[in-house]
Design an enzyme around this catalytic site. Structure first.
Site, PDB file in Angstrom:
ATOM      1  N   LYS A  71     -83.869  -1.383  34.334  1.00  8.98           N
ATOM      2  CA  LYS A  71     -83.108  -2.247  35.148  1.00  8.98           C
ATOM      3  C   LYS A  71     -82.272  -3.600  34.552  1.00  8.98           C
ATOM      4  O   LYS A  71     -83.497  -4.179  33.896  1.00  8.98           O
ATOM      5  CB  LYS A  71     -83.773  -2.604  36.510  1.00  8.98           C
ATOM      6  CG  LYS A  71     -83.241  -2.405  37.782  1.00  8.98           C
ATOM      7  CD  LYS A  71     -84.112  -2.468  38.753  1.00  8.98           C
ATOM      8  CE  LYS A  71     -83.400  -2.709  40.092  1.00  8.98           C
ATOM      9  NZ  LYS A  71     -84.405  -3.029  41.195  1.00  8.98           N
TER      10      LYS A  71
HETATM   11  O1  G3P Z   1     -83.825  -2.658  45.242  1.00  9.98           O
HETATM   12  C1  G3P Z   1     -83.537  -4.117  45.181  1.00  9.98           C
HETATM   13  C2  G3P Z   1     -84.213  -4.707  46.399  1.00  9.98           C
HETATM   14  O2  G3P Z   1     -85.577  -4.568  46.065  1.00  9.98           O
HETATM   15  C3  G3P Z   1     -83.853  -5.995  46.960  1.00  9.98           C
HETATM   16  O3  G3P Z   1     -84.269  -6.019  48.283  1.00  9.98           O
HETATM   17  O4  G3P Z   1     -84.861  -7.056  50.248  1.00  9.98           O
HETATM   18  O5  G3P Z   1     -85.238  -8.574  48.318  1.00  9.98           O
HETATM   19  O6  G3P Z   1     -82.887  -8.258  49.117  1.00  9.98           O
HETATM   20  P1  G3P Z   1     -84.352  -7.576  48.951  1.00  9.98           P
END
Ligand code: G3P
Length: 210
Positions: free
Chosen positions: A83
């Site tokens: 990533k």
């Molecule tokens: O896959 C990316 C994700 O983990 C981000 O999620 O909820 O931290 O915006 P969030």
């Protein structure tokens, strides 16, 4: 649409993988930090549980440094996807890594233009962040729809991973838009099977069976 699990928690991955519906795993530095463990140790365990793409994130740095980190991560297992953040240095790194056959997932994507850069660089995956798009007052449904149109218009091989999924609405708009993949936290994955009429129907059948 393939379902990935967005967590670094081994027990959650084990449980959700046991249902036979999880085709890959995504992690990020926040998810790894939440487990209080080293990235490499967590990844070594995940590859034993899910036979599909497993995203492990590099630390943001120069292209050369991210390429070096990526080569090390890719050595862990054939299913590792590196990533890489959406920066010019990240795009440069993806261009080099894609030619070496190292799979990449460009993360923190919030626009069609950014998605196009990832696709042109040869990224295996690009991750638009739906929840964070909504948090900032923008339209996540338009984002995922537009990126699918971009991919389809030009036949890019890059797969789209709808990420930052916070609700069933996000899962459903991604599926209906034609996203290749949604990476979903455990809580939302578990909510996918719930419907009050299913619960009511189960009770009616259970009562009748008595
Ligand atoms: O896959 C990316 C994700 O983990 C981000 O999620 O909820 O931290 O915006 P969030």
């Amino acid at each position: 649409m393939k379902l990935f699990i967005d967590t670094a928690n081994i027990e959650d991955i084990r449980e959700m993988a046991s249902y036979g519906i999880i085709k890959g795993v995504t992690t990020n530095p926040s998810l790894i930090a939440r487990e209080g463990r080293k990235l490499e140790d967590v990844i070594q365990e995940i590859v034993k549980l899910v036979d599909g793409p497993i995203s492990a994130e590099v630390k943001e740095a120069s292209a050369e440094e991210m390429i070096a980190q990526a080569r090390e991560l890719a050595k862990i297992h054939k299913n590792i996807v590196v990533k890489i953040p959406m920066t010019w240095e990240g795009i440069k790194a993806v261009s080099v890594l894609s030619k070496e056959g190292i799979k990449t997932n460009v993360t923190l994507c919030f626009s069609v233009s950014q998605a196009q850069l990832a696709m042109e660089a040869g990224a295996s995956f690009v991750s638009p962040f739906l929840g964070r798009m909504d948090d900032a007052g923008f339209d996540s449904e338009k984002l995922i729809n537009d990126i699918v149109i971009l991919r389809d218009n030009y036949g890019y091989a890059t797969e789209i991973i709808a990420a930052s999924i916070r609700s069933l609405h996000h899962v459903e708009i991604s599926a209906l838009a034609g996203s290749d993949i949604a990476t979903i936290p455990t809580k939302v994955l578990k909510a996918m099977i719930k419907h009050p009429l299913t619960d009511k129907g189960l009770k009616i059948f259970a009562d009748a069976a008595k």
